[in-house]
Design a protein around this motif. Sequence first.
Motif, PDB file in Angstrom:
ATOM      1  N   VAL A  32      40.499 106.222  13.510  1.00  0.00           N
ATOM      2  CA  VAL A  32      39.219 106.313  12.801  1.00  0.00           C
ATOM      3  C   VAL A  32      39.444 106.105  11.306  1.00  0.00           C
ATOM      4  CG1 VAL A  32      37.347 107.880  12.165  1.00  0.00           C
ATOM      5  CG2 VAL A  32      38.118 107.780  14.524  1.00  0.00           C
ATOM      6  N   ALA A  33      40.506 106.752  10.780  1.00  0.00           N
ATOM      7  CA  ALA A  33      40.822 106.626   9.353  1.00  0.00           C
ATOM      8  C   ALA A  33      41.103 105.163   9.000  1.00  0.00           C
ATOM      9  CB  ALA A  33      42.030 107.494   8.999  1.00  0.00           C
ATOM     10  N   PHE A  34      41.839 104.473   9.849  1.00  0.00           N
ATOM     11  CA  PHE A  34      42.181 103.075   9.621  1.00  0.00           C
ATOM     12  C   PHE A  34      40.921 102.208   9.583  1.00  0.00           C
ATOM     13  CE2 PHE A  34      43.474  98.895  11.237  1.00  0.00           C
ATOM     14  CZ  PHE A  34      44.500  98.596  10.357  1.00  0.00           C
ATOM     15  N   THR A  35      40.048 102.427  10.568  1.00  0.00           N
ATOM     16  CA  THR A  35      38.798 101.653  10.620  1.00  0.00           C
ATOM     17  C   THR A  35      37.940 101.923   9.389  1.00  0.00           C
ATOM     18  OG1 THR A  35      38.908 102.023  13.000  1.00  0.00           O
ATOM     19  CG2 THR A  35      36.894 101.038  12.155  1.00  0.00           C
ATOM     20  N   MET A  36      37.867 103.206   8.998  1.00  0.00           N
ATOM     21  CA  MET A  36      37.056 103.552   7.826  1.00  0.00           C
ATOM     22  C   MET A  36      37.632 102.927   6.558  1.00  0.00           C
ATOM     23  SD  MET A  36      36.165 107.539   8.501  1.00  0.00           S
ATOM     24  CE  MET A  36      35.172 107.836   7.045  1.00  0.00           C
ATOM     25  N   PHE A  37      38.951 102.912   6.466  1.00  0.00           N
ATOM     26  CA  PHE A  37      39.582 102.334   5.277  1.00  0.00           C
ATOM     27  C   PHE A  37      39.309 100.833   5.211  1.00  0.00           C
ATOM     28  CE2 PHE A  37      43.252 100.479   3.028  1.00  0.00           C
ATOM     29  CZ  PHE A  37      43.025 101.069   1.795  1.00  0.00           C
ATOM     30  N   ASN A  38      39.349 100.170   6.364  1.00  0.00           N
ATOM     31  CA  ASN A  38      39.036  98.738   6.391  1.00  0.00           C
ATOM     32  C   ASN A  38      37.642  98.451   5.866  1.00  0.00           C
ATOM     33  OD1 ASN A  38      41.318  97.461   7.157  1.00  0.00           O
ATOM     34  ND2 ASN A  38      40.900  97.548   9.356  1.00  0.00           N
ATOM     35  N   ILE A  71      39.426 101.637  -4.778  1.00  0.00           N
ATOM     36  CA  ILE A  71      40.013 102.519  -5.797  1.00  0.00           C
ATOM     37  C   ILE A  71      39.767 103.983  -5.444  1.00  0.00           C
ATOM     38  CG2 ILE A  71      39.857 103.246  -8.212  1.00  0.00           C
ATOM     39  CD1 ILE A  71      39.135 100.254  -8.811  1.00  0.00           C
ATOM     40  N   VAL A  72      38.510 104.311  -5.126  1.00  0.00           N
ATOM     41  CA  VAL A  72      38.192 105.712  -4.833  1.00  0.00           C
ATOM     42  C   VAL A  72      38.990 106.202  -3.628  1.00  0.00           C
ATOM     43  CG1 VAL A  72      36.377 107.309  -4.120  1.00  0.00           C
ATOM     44  CG2 VAL A  72      35.905 105.615  -5.862  1.00  0.00           C
ATOM     45  N   PHE A 116      26.483 108.026  -3.289  1.00  0.00           N
ATOM     46  CA  PHE A 116      27.016 107.638  -1.986  1.00  0.00           C
ATOM     47  C   PHE A 116      28.026 106.513  -2.054  1.00  0.00           C
ATOM     48  CE2 PHE A 116      24.301 110.724  -0.476  1.00  0.00           C
ATOM     49  CZ  PHE A 116      24.929 111.140   0.676  1.00  0.00           C
ATOM     50  N   ASN A 117      27.915 105.703  -3.094  1.00  0.00           N
ATOM     51  CA  ASN A 117      28.951 104.683  -3.272  1.00  0.00           C
ATOM     52  C   ASN A 117      30.315 105.312  -3.509  1.00  0.00           C
ATOM     53  OD1 ASN A 117      27.528 102.402  -2.837  1.00  0.00           O
ATOM     54  ND2 ASN A 117      26.901 102.153  -4.972  1.00  0.00           N
ATOM     55  N   ILE A 118      30.311 106.491  -4.142  1.00  0.00           N
ATOM     56  CA  ILE A 118      31.579 107.184  -4.382  1.00  0.00           C
ATOM     57  C   ILE A 118      31.971 108.053  -3.194  1.00  0.00           C
ATOM     58  CG2 ILE A 118      32.712 108.900  -5.854  1.00  0.00           C
ATOM     59  CD1 ILE A 118      31.930 107.396  -8.104  1.00  0.00           C
ATOM     60  N   MET A 119      30.977 108.712  -2.590  1.00  0.00           N
ATOM     61  CA  MET A 119      31.302 109.657  -1.517  1.00  0.00           C
ATOM     62  C   MET A 119      31.859 108.984  -0.274  1.00  0.00           C
ATOM     63  SD  MET A 119      31.089 112.495  -2.689  1.00  0.00           S
ATOM     64  CE  MET A 119      31.321 113.534  -1.250  1.00  0.00           C
ATOM     65  N   ARG A 120      31.386 107.795   0.064  1.00  0.00           N
ATOM     66  CA  ARG A 120      31.864 107.163   1.304  1.00  0.00           C
ATOM     67  C   ARG A 120      33.353 106.893   1.270  1.00  0.00           C
ATOM     68  NH1 ARG A 120      27.073 104.029   1.268  1.00  0.00           N
ATOM     69  NH2 ARG A 120      25.489 105.187   2.394  1.00  0.00           N
ATOM     70  N   PRO A 121      33.863 106.176   0.230  1.00  0.00           N
ATOM     71  CA  PRO A 121      35.323 105.985   0.198  1.00  0.00           C
ATOM     72  C   PRO A 121      36.096 107.279  -0.005  1.00  0.00           C
ATOM     73  CG  PRO A 121      34.279 105.037  -1.752  1.00  0.00           C
ATOM     74  CD  PRO A 121      33.189 105.393  -0.806  1.00  0.00           C
ATOM     75  N   LEU A 122      35.479 108.245  -0.697  1.00  0.00           N
ATOM     76  CA  LEU A 122      36.166 109.527  -0.893  1.00  0.00           C
ATOM     77  C   LEU A 122      36.389 110.232   0.443  1.00  0.00           C
ATOM     78  CD1 LEU A 122      35.776 111.782  -3.851  1.00  0.00           C
ATOM     79  CD2 LEU A 122      35.585 112.920  -1.681  1.00  0.00           C
TER      80      LEU A 122
END
Lengths: 177, 196
Positions: free
Chosen positions: A122-128, A138-139, B121-127
Motif C-alpha cells: 500500500v505504501a509503495f502504491t501511495m508513494f507512486n 518532497i513532502v 490537502f496538497n500537503i497532507m496527502r504526501p505526508l
Amino acid sequence: MQIFVSFAKIGAVLFGGGYAMLPLLEREVVERRGWCKLEDMSDYYAMAQLIPGVIAVNTSMLMGHQLRGVFGTLAAMLGIVLVPFFVLLAYAIAFDYMSELAVLKDAMSGLRPAVAGLMAGVAFTMFNRSRKTPLGLIVALVTVFLALVIGVPAVCLIVGGVVAGIAWFFVKYLRIF
Amino acid sequence: MGTLLKIISVFFKIGILTVGGGLAMIPVIQQEMERLGWLNSQQFLDILGVAQITPGAISVNTATFSGYTVMADAYPGQLWMACLGALAGTISVCMPSFFCVNIASQVWSRYREHDCMLSIFNIMRPLVTGLIITASAFLVVSSVCGDSEARNYLSSIDCFSVGVVICAFLLTVYTRMKPFYLLGLGIIAGIGYGLL
C-alpha cells in the motif's frame, strides 16, 4: 431506525475499509432506499475525506445527518460500527481462550508477515501516486526522513502538516510576503 | 478506571488527528500504543491483521481490538472490563468525526472548494504517504525479526516470514488482490508451514 438498519447491513458486509464501501453504499442507499442521488454520492465522499476520522464512518454520518439531523448522524454511526464491534469482541474472547493452540499460533505467524507485506505494498502504491508532483515527492521524502531517521512522532508531523498547508495558502494566494 | 479514561482520551486524540481516512490512522495508533507501552509491535500486527479480515472499517476495528487488549492486560480475568475497553476504543475514535460532521454539514457547501482547504490537502496527502512508508518499514522489520530483546536483527531473521512479506508485497502492488484474500492466504501459508 431505518437509517440504523441500513448502515448496520452495510457494516456487516464491509471488508477492508473506506474505499470498498462505495459500491455497497450505492446499492443500499441510492438504489434500494432512494435517499440520495448518485451524483451527490461523490460529494459526500469528498467531504468525508476532509473531516477527521474514518472515511466509511464519516460518509455514513454525513448521509445520516442529511436525512435526520443529529439523530440521523448518531443512528448511522452506531449502525456502521455495530456488527464489526460484536464480531471483533467474539473473536477477541475466543482468541483469549485459544491462544495456546498450536494451529492458531501458526496462523498468526503467517498473518503477521502478510499484514506487513500488504502495508508495504500500500505504501509503495501511495508513494507512486504522491511522487507525480514535485511538492508531493518532497513532502513524502521529508516526512519519511523526519519520522524514520529522526523519529519525530506522527502526531507532531500531522499537526505540522496542517499548519504548513495553511501557511502555504497564505504565502501563495494572499501574497503577504 | 484510570486505564479506561486513558483509552478514551488517547483514541479521541487519534480520531481528531486522522485526516484523509483510516490508513492515516494506523501509524498514529501504532506509535501511541508503543509510547504508552500498551502493545508491542507483534501484538499490533496481530490486531491489524484481524482488523482487516473482520467486517468493518480497518481503523475502527483496530481501535476496538486495541481497547479490548489493553483492558484485558490491565485487568486480567475480568472479561467485562475488556469489553468495556473495546466499547471505549470504538466510540471515542468516532466521536471527533461525529462532532465535525454536525458542524461541517452546515458550512460545507460554502468552503469545499476553498483554496486553503486544497492547499492543506496538497500537503497532507504526501505526508500521510510518508507516515505509511515509515509504519510499514517498522512492521516489516518487526514481522521478520520478531521482537527480539537483544535487538540482534540479522541473526533473528526468519526466512518463512521474509518470503511471506515479499509475496504479500508483490501481490498487493501488481495484482490488486483484495486484502481479505491476501491475508487469508497468509494464514493458510502459516498453518501449512507449521504442519511441515
